[in-house]
Design a protein around this motif. Structure first.
Motif, mmCIF file in Angstrom:
data_model
loop_
_atom_site.group_PDB
_atom_site.id
_atom_site.type_symbol
_atom_site.label_atom_id
_atom_site.label_comp_id
_atom_site.label_asym_id
_atom_site.label_seq_id
_atom_site.Cartn_x
_atom_site.Cartn_y
_atom_site.Cartn_z
ATOM 1 N N GLY A 331 0.768 -1.110 -0.079
ATOM 2 C CA GLY A 331 -0.033 0.159 -0.035
ATOM 3 C C GLY A 331 0.681 1.323 -0.056
ATOM 4 O O GLY A 331 0.263 2.273 0.375
ATOM 5 N N GLY A 332 2.007 1.269 -0.510
ATOM 6 C CA GLY A 332 2.945 2.374 -0.594
ATOM 7 C C GLY A 332 3.483 2.730 0.769
ATOM 8 O O GLY A 332 3.817 4.064 0.918
ATOM 9 N N SER A 333 3.244 1.795 1.743
ATOM 10 C CA SER A 333 3.769 2.064 3.334
ATOM 11 C C SER A 333 5.067 1.891 3.366
ATOM 12 O O SER A 333 6.046 1.666 2.279
ATOM 13 N N ALA A 334 5.729 1.947 4.502
ATOM 14 C CA ALA A 334 7.198 1.547 5.013
ATOM 15 C C ALA A 334 7.234 0.333 4.685
ATOM 16 O O ALA A 334 8.639 -0.288 5.087
ATOM 17 N N PHE A 335 6.318 -0.682 4.546
ATOM 18 C CA PHE A 335 6.483 -2.162 4.606
ATOM 19 C C PHE A 335 6.655 -2.650 3.222
ATOM 20 O O PHE A 335 5.869 -2.325 2.414
ATOM 21 N N THR A 336 7.705 -3.461 3.223
ATOM 22 C CA THR A 336 7.850 -4.138 1.567
ATOM 23 C C THR A 336 8.137 -5.701 2.002
ATOM 24 O O THR A 336 8.864 -6.027 2.759
ATOM 25 N N LEU A 337 7.312 -6.442 1.342
ATOM 26 C CA LEU A 337 7.418 -8.012 1.333
ATOM 27 C C LEU A 337 8.123 -8.643 0.124
ATOM 28 O O LEU A 337 7.632 -8.259 -1.070
ATOM 29 N N ARG A 338 9.202 -9.275 0.186
ATOM 30 C CA ARG A 338 9.965 -9.974 -0.850
ATOM 31 C C ARG A 338 10.029 -11.170 -0.802
ATOM 32 O O ARG A 338 10.020 -11.769 0.508
ATOM 33 N N ALA A 373 11.157 0.109 6.442
ATOM 34 C CA ALA A 373 12.211 1.405 5.985
ATOM 35 C C ALA A 373 11.217 2.712 5.769
ATOM 36 O O ALA A 373 10.823 3.106 4.583
ATOM 37 N N PRO A 374 10.977 3.174 6.603
ATOM 38 C CA PRO A 374 10.247 4.450 6.736
ATOM 39 C C PRO A 374 10.712 5.533 6.136
ATOM 40 O O PRO A 374 12.171 5.703 6.348
ATOM 41 N N LYS A 375 10.384 6.609 5.422
ATOM 42 C CA LYS A 375 11.037 7.588 4.731
ATOM 43 C C LYS A 375 10.784 8.907 5.530
ATOM 44 O O LYS A 375 9.854 9.246 6.048
ATOM 45 N N ASN A 376 11.722 9.820 5.337
ATOM 46 C CA ASN A 376 11.849 11.070 5.964
ATOM 47 C C ASN A 376 11.575 12.021 5.065
ATOM 48 O O ASN A 376 10.779 11.884 4.091
ATOM 49 N N SER A 377 11.504 13.321 5.556
ATOM 50 C CA SER A 377 10.890 14.656 4.706
ATOM 51 C C SER A 377 11.893 14.654 3.383
ATOM 52 O O SER A 377 11.109 15.473 2.362
#
Length: 535
Positions: A331-338, A373-377
């Motif tokens: 969902g475009g979030s900080a979570f990625t499943l591989r 992996a959360p993104k910053n500004s």
């Protein structure tokens, strides 16, 4: 032409012409250089109000408004500014003049000559005379560029494929206090403890093909000088223990042992599935292209040389083969499943009597990874945490292993990174010493071992120079009390110095304590100077 008249012409007609046409023009001379290309790529405007730094009270406002509305030969910078107070050279002025001349010629050719005032035509005629030499130079350069562009388009390799490449050349010297290395139970392994100075090289050519702009067909050809180097860890026991210290073999350098003839190093197709999912299928692929990434310890051409610090050996015991991988950014979030799967002998349909081959046969590996992996500004991810699980089979040994991969950039100057692996390797009910008689200590009758591995270090991006990086790491490739009488420990430090955007030089130093998990082996020291060329 007098300076006063020239100033009046600038103020009344072209005093603030933008430089949008200059991006494709070469420097006419060192003394009259143009602004950087990234600053001069302009955007056409249809109204002076679109230029944020031009106000109705400005002395040039009326002239600009007239040029925009009547001739449309004014453009602004990418940030929608005009920068009217910025100084201009004669060549820059000539380029702007040429843009207006072209627009007026279009108007006249369209039968709308009455739309061009006689005053403007007279002014332009005088300007053409004054800038005749500069206009001729610029038009000549444009014609030359157009001819070259036409030739390149006619002779280009492919409309869908681009070629890039990488060459690694390293000089290395290494040695230890003993003439030979012992395996974990004390027998000579046949590996020299001292090594002559060597030069090792590898060449990679990548053909990157895209059919839609969002997909990628990667075809990689790879060759080297067949170089080998001093082993830094457990011997591979005929391929059984490949996963203990890395892939393919347990050499010091991940780029060593590429043969002297070109081989197919990659053949895979990457493509999107919807908005957040990307998949990959390949006949020749490597899972470490998709899993266990780390910004500071992941690539033998730009950071560490030894396989222990490039990837988690317990998470990627097979790594190379035919298979597929998929990545889903949830969902475009900080979570990625591989997830990924490869079989090393997928091209072999036969069973040799002891090991079942093929796409779903031994050796195979399936791995899943969840990344946070959360993104910053600034749209960067300074913190990334990856949880991993692998199920594999190598020479009838079953692997069930887990892992953790962490990176954290405290700021732009320093970061910490590390990996940890743990799990179980079993011999399907038989004593594991039967499968690994030269590695398991005498008297061990269990059918499994429970190894661990770890590595950690600090990285210093842009150290002393933009694009450079220094780093140091320590780790233990295989921790298991049933294997050997000690635990091998590796230390590596390097400093990558970019000579240009295409060339870098990296001094690298390694120390290997208790090689092969044997305290009788002396410490190995390896010094390397690695040069990398990209094109």
């Amino acid at each position: 032409m007098s300076k006063v008249w020239f100033a009046q012409v600038q103020r009344s007609v072209l005093g603030a012409i933008a430089f949008s046409t200059l991006a494709t023009l070469p420097n006419p001379s060192a003394a009259q250089s143009l602004p950087p290309t990234k600053d001069v790529i302009g955007q056409n405007v249809t109204s002076v109000s679109q230029l944020s730094d031009v106000r109705p009270t400005d002395w040039a406002f009326t002239a600009l408004q007239s040029l925009v509305e009547r001739y449309g030969c004014i453009a602004g910078y990418p940030d929608r500014t005009f920068r009217g107070k910025q100084a201009t050279s004669r060549y820059e002025f000539a380029a702007g003049l040429n843009a207006c001349l072209d627009k007026i010629n279009e108007i006249i050719s369209a039968g709308l000559a009455d739309k061009v005032s006689k005053t403007d035509l007279a002014t332009l005629q005088k300007l053409q005379e004054e800038f005749a030499a500069e206009l001729a130079t610029l038009r000549g350069r444009v014609d030359t560029l157009e001819a070259k562009t036409t030739k390149l388009e006619a002779q280009q390799f492919s409309t869908t494929t681009k070629l890039d490449g990488q060459v690694i050349v390293s000089a290395s010297a290494s040695g230890s206090g003993s003439d030979s290395l012992l395996n974990p139970i004390g027998n000579a392994s046949g590996l020299s403890g001292k090594a002559n100075t060597t030069v090792i090289s590898r060449v990679r050519l990548n053909l990157n093909t895209s059919f839609t702009g969002e997909d990628l067909l990667l075809t990689r050809l790879e060759a080297g000088n067949g170089g080998t180097n001093l082993s830094n860890s457990l011997n591979d026991a005929g391929g059984v223990f490949r996963g203990f210290t890395g892939f393919k073999n347990s050499s010091v350098f991940d780029y060593s042992e590429a043969g002297t003839t070109f081989t197919l190093g990659r053949l895979r197709y990457d493509f999107p599935i919807g908005k957040d999912i990307r998949a990959s299928l390949g006949a020749v692929m490597s899972l470490n292209d998709h899993l266990d990434h780390n910004s500071f310890a992941n690539d033998e051409s730009v950071d560490f040389s030894s396989r222990l610090f490039i990837n988690n050996p317990l998470i990627l015991p097979v790594n190379d083969g035919a298979g597929g991988a998929i990545a889903w950014n949830i969902g475009g979030s900080a979570f990625t499943l591989r997830a990924g799967y490869v079989a090393a002998t997928a091209n072999q349909a036969t069973n040799d009597g002891t090991i079942n081959r093929g796409l779903f046969g031994d050796p195979y590996q399936g791995t899943v990874e969840l990344e946070f992996a959360p993104k910053n500004s600034e749209n960067d991810s300074p913190l990334a945490l990856r949880l991993q699980y692998t199920r594999a089979s190598v020479n009838n040994l079953d692997y069930n292993t887990g892992g953790l991969n962490l990176e954290w950039a405290f700021n732009k100057a320093i970061a910490v990174f590390g990996r940890y692996g743990f799990g179980n390797i079993s011999n399907r009910g038989s004593a594991i010493a039967n499968a690994l008689p030269t590695y398991i200590n005498a008297g061990v009758t269990s059918d499994a071992i429970s190894p661990q591995t770890w590595s950690a270090g600090f990285a210093f991006p842009d150290l002393f120079k933009e694009g450079a990086m220094g780093a140091i790491a320590i780790g233990q490739p295989f921790i298991e009390s049933k294997v050997g009488n000690a635990t091998q420990t590796n230390v590596e430090l390097f400093y990558r110095f970019p000579i240009s955007s295409n060339i870098s030089i990296t001094p690298d130093l390694q120390f290997i304590f208790n090689p092969n998990n044997n305290s009788s082996n002396s410490t190995i020291t390896v010094g390397t100077l690695r040069t990398v060329f990209t094109f």
